[in-house]
Enzyme design. Sequence first.
Site, PDB file in Angstrom:
ATOM      1  N   LYS A 246       0.879  -1.172   0.000  1.00 38.10           N
ATOM      2  CA  LYS A 246       0.000   0.000   0.000  1.00 38.10           C
ATOM      3  C   LYS A 246       0.916   1.222   0.000  1.00 38.10           C
ATOM      4  O   LYS A 246       1.552   1.542   1.010  1.00 38.10           O
ATOM      5  CB  LYS A 246      -0.915   0.011   1.230  1.00 38.10           C
ATOM      6  CG  LYS A 246      -1.892   1.179   1.202  1.00 38.10           C
ATOM      7  CD  LYS A 246      -2.870   1.115   2.345  1.00 38.10           C
ATOM      8  CE  LYS A 246      -3.991   2.138   2.206  1.00 38.10           C
ATOM      9  NZ  LYS A 246      -3.576   3.497   1.958  1.00 38.10           N
ATOM     10  N   ARG A 251      -3.451   8.602  -5.755  1.00 37.90           N
ATOM     11  CA  ARG A 251      -4.061   7.758  -6.781  1.00 37.90           C
ATOM     12  C   ARG A 251      -4.128   8.496  -8.108  1.00 37.90           C
ATOM     13  O   ARG A 251      -4.393   9.704  -8.144  1.00 37.90           O
ATOM     14  CB  ARG A 251      -5.482   7.430  -6.296  1.00 37.90           C
ATOM     15  CG  ARG A 251      -6.183   6.325  -7.045  1.00 37.90           C
ATOM     16  CD  ARG A 251      -5.759   4.995  -6.527  1.00 37.90           C
ATOM     17  NE  ARG A 251      -6.551   3.909  -7.095  1.00 37.90           N
ATOM     18  CZ  ARG A 251      -7.591   3.359  -6.507  1.00 37.90           C
ATOM     19  NH1 ARG A 251      -8.008   3.803  -5.338  1.00 37.90           N
ATOM     20  NH2 ARG A 251      -8.229   2.357  -7.073  1.00 37.90           N
ATOM     21  N   ARG A 266      -7.565  11.346  -8.021  1.00 37.21           N
ATOM     22  CA  ARG A 266      -8.619  10.588  -7.366  1.00 37.21           C
ATOM     23  C   ARG A 266      -9.959  11.332  -7.376  1.00 37.21           C
ATOM     24  O   ARG A 266     -11.022  10.755  -7.419  1.00 37.21           O
ATOM     25  CB  ARG A 266      -8.163  10.339  -5.942  1.00 37.21           C
ATOM     26  CG  ARG A 266      -9.139   9.626  -5.131  1.00 37.21           C
ATOM     27  CD  ARG A 266      -8.557   9.476  -3.759  1.00 37.21           C
ATOM     28  NE  ARG A 266      -9.569   8.987  -2.889  1.00 37.21           N
ATOM     29  CZ  ARG A 266      -9.373   8.051  -1.985  1.00 37.21           C
ATOM     30  NH1 ARG A 266      -8.184   7.549  -1.837  1.00 37.21           N
ATOM     31  NH2 ARG A 266     -10.343   7.655  -1.231  1.00 37.21           N
ATOM     32  N   GLU A 295      -0.862   4.330  -8.381  1.00 40.58           N
ATOM     33  CA  GLU A 295      -0.507   5.290  -7.338  1.00 40.58           C
ATOM     34  C   GLU A 295       0.761   6.024  -7.785  1.00 40.58           C
ATOM     35  O   GLU A 295       1.719   5.370  -8.227  1.00 40.58           O
ATOM     36  CB  GLU A 295      -0.273   4.500  -6.042  1.00 40.58           C
ATOM     37  CG  GLU A 295      -0.090   5.307  -4.813  1.00 40.58           C
ATOM     38  CD  GLU A 295      -1.394   5.656  -4.073  1.00 40.58           C
ATOM     39  OE1 GLU A 295      -2.510   5.406  -4.591  1.00 40.58           O
ATOM     40  OE2 GLU A 295      -1.274   6.207  -2.972  1.00 40.58           O
ATOM     41  N   PHE A 334      -1.432  -0.715 -10.764  1.00 38.68           N
ATOM     42  CA  PHE A 334      -1.912  -1.986 -10.238  1.00 38.68           C
ATOM     43  C   PHE A 334      -3.189  -2.488 -10.895  1.00 38.68           C
ATOM     44  O   PHE A 334      -3.680  -3.553 -10.554  1.00 38.68           O
ATOM     45  CB  PHE A 334      -2.047  -1.969  -8.716  1.00 38.68           C
ATOM     46  CG  PHE A 334      -2.726  -0.748  -8.151  1.00 38.68           C
ATOM     47  CD1 PHE A 334      -4.089  -0.586  -8.265  1.00 38.68           C
ATOM     48  CD2 PHE A 334      -1.988   0.224  -7.500  1.00 38.68           C
ATOM     49  CE1 PHE A 334      -4.711   0.526  -7.734  1.00 38.68           C
ATOM     50  CE2 PHE A 334      -2.605   1.348  -6.971  1.00 38.68           C
ATOM     51  CZ  PHE A 334      -3.971   1.499  -7.096  1.00 38.68           C
ATOM     52  N   ARG A 405     -16.595   1.200  -1.898  1.00 38.90           N
ATOM     53  CA  ARG A 405     -15.655   0.843  -0.844  1.00 38.90           C
ATOM     54  C   ARG A 405     -16.135  -0.496  -0.293  1.00 38.90           C
ATOM     55  O   ARG A 405     -16.819  -0.561   0.717  1.00 38.90           O
ATOM     56  CB  ARG A 405     -15.674   1.934   0.239  1.00 38.90           C
ATOM     57  CG  ARG A 405     -14.578   1.812   1.255  1.00 38.90           C
ATOM     58  CD  ARG A 405     -14.670   2.924   2.282  1.00 38.90           C
ATOM     59  NE  ARG A 405     -14.196   4.207   1.801  1.00 38.90           N
ATOM     60  CZ  ARG A 405     -12.924   4.511   1.586  1.00 38.90           C
ATOM     61  NH1 ARG A 405     -11.985   3.623   1.801  1.00 38.90           N
ATOM     62  NH2 ARG A 405     -12.590   5.694   1.148  1.00 38.90           N
TER      63      ARG A 405
HETATM   64  P1  AMP Z   1      -7.386   4.965   1.866  1.00 39.69           P
HETATM   65  O1  AMP Z   1      -7.040   6.219   1.135  1.00 39.69           O
HETATM   66  O2  AMP Z   1      -6.812   4.905   3.241  1.00 39.69           O
HETATM   67  O3  AMP Z   1      -8.864   4.656   1.794  1.00 39.69           O
HETATM   68  O4  AMP Z   1      -6.674   3.736   1.130  1.00 39.69           O
HETATM   69  C1  AMP Z   1      -6.922   3.412  -0.198  1.00 39.69           C
HETATM   70  C2  AMP Z   1      -5.903   4.065  -1.081  1.00 39.69           C
HETATM   71  O5  AMP Z   1      -4.656   3.403  -1.028  1.00 39.69           O
HETATM   72  C3  AMP Z   1      -6.256   3.985  -2.536  1.00 39.69           C
HETATM   73  O6  AMP Z   1      -7.178   4.969  -2.897  1.00 39.69           O
HETATM   74  C4  AMP Z   1      -4.911   4.210  -3.216  1.00 39.69           C
HETATM   75  O7  AMP Z   1      -4.700   5.596  -3.416  1.00 39.69           O
HETATM   76  C5  AMP Z   1      -3.916   3.738  -2.200  1.00 39.69           C
HETATM   77  N1  AMP Z   1      -3.137   2.576  -2.639  1.00 39.69           N
HETATM   78  C6  AMP Z   1      -1.826   2.424  -2.412  1.00 39.69           C
HETATM   79  N2  AMP Z   1      -1.365   1.273  -2.895  1.00 39.69           N
HETATM   80  C7  AMP Z   1      -2.423   0.639  -3.473  1.00 39.69           C
HETATM   81  C8  AMP Z   1      -2.576  -0.607  -4.142  1.00 39.69           C
HETATM   82  N3  AMP Z   1      -1.564  -1.447  -4.318  1.00 39.69           N
HETATM   83  N4  AMP Z   1      -3.825  -0.923  -4.586  1.00 39.69           N
HETATM   84  C9  AMP Z   1      -4.867  -0.074  -4.405  1.00 39.69           C
HETATM   85  N5  AMP Z   1      -4.767   1.118  -3.778  1.00 39.69           N
HETATM   86  C10 AMP Z   1      -3.564   1.478  -3.306  1.00 39.69           C
END
Ligand code: AMP
Length: 545
Positions: A246, A251, A266, A295, A334, A405
């Site tokens: 991650k 994004r 995003r 990303e 990805f 989500r």
């Molecule tokens: P969050 O922003 O905490 O909801 O986490 C999701 C975000 O992690 C996604 O919107 C991406 O921007 C980021 N992300 C980082 N690495 C990845 C990955 N390998 N696959 C999908 N999302 C990722």
Amino acid sequence: MDFIDFSRLCERIEGISGRLEMIDIVSRAIPPLSEEELPVFVRFLMGRIFPDWSPLKAGIGPNLLFEAVAYVAGKKKGEVIDEINRVGDAGIAIEHLLSSKEQTSFFSSPLDLLEVFRDFEYLARIEGTRTQREKLKVIRKLFADAQPLEGRYIARLLLGELRIGMGEGNVRDAIAKGFGVDADLVEHAHQLTNDLGEVALLAKIGPDALRNVFIEPFRPVKMMLAQQGTIEEMMSDHGKIAAEFKYDGSRFQFHKKGDKCRIYSRKLEDVTNALPDIVQQLSGATDHDVILDGEALAVRDGRTLPFQYVLRRFRRKHDIDAHMEQIEMIPMVFDLLYLDGKTLLDEPLHARRTLLEKTIRGHIAPQVTSGDLDAVESFYRTALEKGHEGIMVKALDSLYTPGVRGRQWVKIKPAVDTMDLAVVGAEWGEGRRAGLFGSFLLACQYQGELLPVGKVATGFSDEMLAEIYSLLKDSVIAHSGKEVTFEPGAVFEVGYAEIQKSPNYRSGFALRFPRFIRLRDDKSVDEIETLEQVKERFKKRITPA
Ligand code: AMP
């Protein structure tokens, strides 16, 4: 449709709180609309003027708006601002101010919904040196022609907050009900087109039109999102899973057709001009027409830099070359959503991944697939050692569901309770923070409204406070003593120790010991925590022994 009828409808919806009643009212209002009116009506109801992916933005800040109202109401701008502060709602204050104008103005023909839209569209297209003056002229005329109630909604549309409680879910259900089609079909078409205005038109034609929607280059789709979860749960639900780092970047969605390339954030903003290096790397990596999901990371001397650097690059509009030398950006791809004319959203992840590996050279985020808990846990430890936020665990047979989500993608990161909240107000700082905002009022969302849940004043570096000040200073819509109210837009990620019930905030909850973690200007206000989620967190809270 006359704009006054639209305004009366909004006023009626604003006065009720039941979701079903709102949906019912709207479902009865949409079938008679013309093909031209329908998409405009639908977007306006959600407080939007253009589809999310459109590059057009009305671009009217609170200052210009208040100046126009002042002129039309025969007041000084300061008096307009005082009235807004007194009433606590810009829309209603402007409605009051325009009622005083009414007695003196001459009869003018009623405003039409499409006419208002065309004026907004014109505002969005005005460019060049005389921009501000020309924009002012257009909004002055709009307010001069508007009845007071219309003024309330014109102001709120231009400020980007309609406050009537019609979020995407309610509008989707109203479209389904109005045209007698399945809500799931409406939702699916919405995921692909990312514009409920257009979806309403398709629903009017019938279910087949909704089924025959495809994604196309240069029309970004919402990104698929992840829930928090555990490796064990994912393995017991799915057996073998895919795991990726991650990344702590931002994004992007990259679109390419022939020689033309665009890249979207995003929030689905076109950020091509801010990220020429990413565009160059990706366009050089494939000869195919593609939509890629990934990303963007910032690196210096081979090491990844904190998230804040990435966002600075995404925001950057000028001096890109100078800035690029300091911050190098690299893409980690990805997912593949579209390949040479074919939509891949309904293909399982493992098939999309196989195609991705055949389609681009390099820049692909490493992935491990495994059914062995120890192997994935060790991958997680490697991720943390390398400085990543954690890992993403994905179901191998998951379809790509834009904007959802769901539990098909799960993020695993060290336990810190954080949430993303909208910044709706601030208090001026004191001492070292004088001249800057020092503490911020934060809100969650509930049916299109923003409800405060707490204030955050710790966790900021001086540099961050200065950055936030320059970002928010032009979004102030009201002042009252030491407090200001913002046109909503900014999102903070905050950590907290506990959630309590509280009568002090309109949400009914308050965060204890909130702490600023970071600015999430990759997220838009409709992605913040919902009141339901806050309640859920409250229910799950750990009660002290
Ligand atoms: P969050 O922003 O905490 O909801 O986490 C999701 C975000 O992690 C996604 O919107 C991406 O921007 C980021 N992300 C980082 N690495 C990845 C990955 N390998 N696959 C999908 N999302 C990722």
